[in-house]
Scaffold this motif. Structure first.
Motif, PDB file in Angstrom:
ATOM      1  N   PHE A 115       4.031  -8.606  -3.982  1.00 51.87           N
ATOM      2  CA  PHE A 115       3.036  -6.994  -3.160  1.00 51.87           C
ATOM      3  C   PHE A 115       2.164  -7.806  -3.584  1.00 51.87           C
ATOM      4  N   VAL A 127      -1.401  -6.104  -2.034  1.00 47.15           N
ATOM      5  CA  VAL A 127      -2.082  -4.898  -2.625  1.00 47.15           C
ATOM      6  C   VAL A 127      -2.390  -4.011  -0.609  1.00 47.15           C
ATOM      7  N   LYS A 148      -9.997  -6.474  -1.215  1.00 46.39           N
ATOM      8  CA  LYS A 148      -8.929  -5.799  -2.486  1.00 46.39           C
ATOM      9  C   LYS A 148      -8.680  -7.205  -2.250  1.00 46.39           C
ATOM     10  N   ALA A 149      -8.801  -8.447  -3.092  1.00 46.32           N
ATOM     11  CA  ALA A 149      -8.121  -9.303  -3.056  1.00 46.32           C
ATOM     12  C   ALA A 149      -6.904  -9.852  -3.875  1.00 46.32           C
ATOM     13  N   GLN A 150      -6.052 -10.928  -3.081  1.00 50.05           N
ATOM     14  CA  GLN A 150      -4.947 -10.891  -3.889  1.00 50.05           C
ATOM     15  C   GLN A 150      -4.742 -11.375  -4.988  1.00 50.05           C
TER      16      GLN A 150
END
Lengths: 238, 238
Positions: free
Chosen positions: A62, A64, A236-238
């Motif tokens: 997942f 984002v 948005k970082a993982q």
């Protein structure tokens, strides 16, 4: 002109609610259509998870950013996100109305940004800052504090208000291309008393009355950062 | 020594999870007892509301600071808050493990701070910074980004990492008296590849291996701010 007020306070009788109402009344008097997203009343879900999407890009991992981008392109955003995104996209002016909690936004408002500021919709590859997808819109932060103005001055214990708000002003609103107006800060609210609060509300009304004359905050321009590249800027970082 | 890792990522296979596991393994090898609060797995509730309290200070007007202080003094905090507060109070080292989303914490982690950092428990009247209630504890932020290190350099589009983290470092961790260690930042994670990720994990292990030699971030001292007064510093506005 359309205004979206995103309001994040759990108490309907709060001073934040009074500020929200002043903005609605003043902007309606100026001829704006005003919409309010009352995040607490809506029981807005703050945390991003799989339930945000009816689509699925990768069922194993997942990520984002990738799921948001995929869902936006394939009509896979959950209805609550889609509604807020449409409000944002159709607004000419965005007002974020919140109390400063731990020197930042209440979690429910950070969640509105995390979930609604969708890759592909509000920014893209080279579409940030002066090329951002929300270019042409104005944004305004209206925030209440428990401390007097000097507690947010230079060399203060708290740090300066514009520094505290920079991740929101520059990293969210400016990043997506919005013209960011200087914030309206209602200081020392718990100790203001009825008269002090009336003064603050009148000041906010006067501020909004001259909104077109406000000088926006300076923002970076892409042309001044020629070294920038797409993979340098995922927010948005993982 | 006890360590609490507060981990905020929705994907169990994420790089954030790998960093969490490196910290757990390394600190256990050093003899620490390590506890993990996996906020997504716990379905931690991010938004403060009346349900946070079995007690009630004012049924007419919900003032968050006053309700928190009252609930703390009268055993009125909801069980999920009480459990997290006890973990925090018993920890010698706090690690916040999260991906940078919109230049800040994911909403679920901001909610952990909003709800668990209770007035009276973690700070008080004159009990802030070097007099804060969490004095003696160390805190460390471990954050992942989608951008390379230079994207957070001076004059960068994003702004400097320490400025972006200042509201958390100074406004939350330092404010409550904790000794704040320099952050470990894993840059450019989505583009690092397996080898790059292995390097980052090894760097984090080495960083934690020398944790006692790290120079803490500078924080204000109350004695340098003689003009400070109680009503100047409420970190939760109305």
């Amino acid at each position: 002109m359309k205004t979206l007020i995103v309001y994040a306070h759990p108490e309907p009788r709060s001073f934040n609610a009074a500020l929200r109402d002043v903005a609605r009344d003043e902007l309606q008097a100026q001829g704006h259509a005003v919409e309010v997203s009352d995040l607490y009343a809506m029981k807005f879900k703050p945390a991003i998870d799989r339930e945000d999407f009816s689509s699925c890009y990768d069922s194993e991992n997942f990520n984002v950013s990738l799921e948001q981008r995929h869902a936006h392109a394939h009509n896979g955003l959950s209805p609550d996100i889609r509604v807020e995104l449409e409000k944002l996209q159709s607004a000419d002016l965005l007002i974020l109305q919140f109390p400063l909690w731990w020197f930042g936004m209440p979690a429910i408002l950070k969640g509105w940004i995390d979930r609604v500021f969708i890759s592909g919709a509000v920014y893209g590859r080279s579409a940030i800052f002066d090329k951002g997808r929300l270019k042409g819109k104005r944004a305004l932060v209206c925030v209440t504090t428990g401390a007097p103005a000097q507690a947010f001055g230079p060399e203060s214990l708290n740090g300066e208000m514009l520094s505290l708000l920079a991740p929101l002003h520059q990293g969210v609103l400016g990043f997506t291309g919005m013209t960011v107006l200087p914030p309206f800060v209602a200081h020392h609210v718990p100790y203001a008393g009825p008269d002090g609060r009336a003064v603050l509300l009148a000041q906010y009304r006067a501020y909004l009355n001259k909104i077109d004359a406000l000088q926006p905050l300076p923002m970076p321009r892409l042309a001044d950062h020629p070294g920038w590249s797409e993979d340098g800027m995922s927010p948005k970082a993982q």
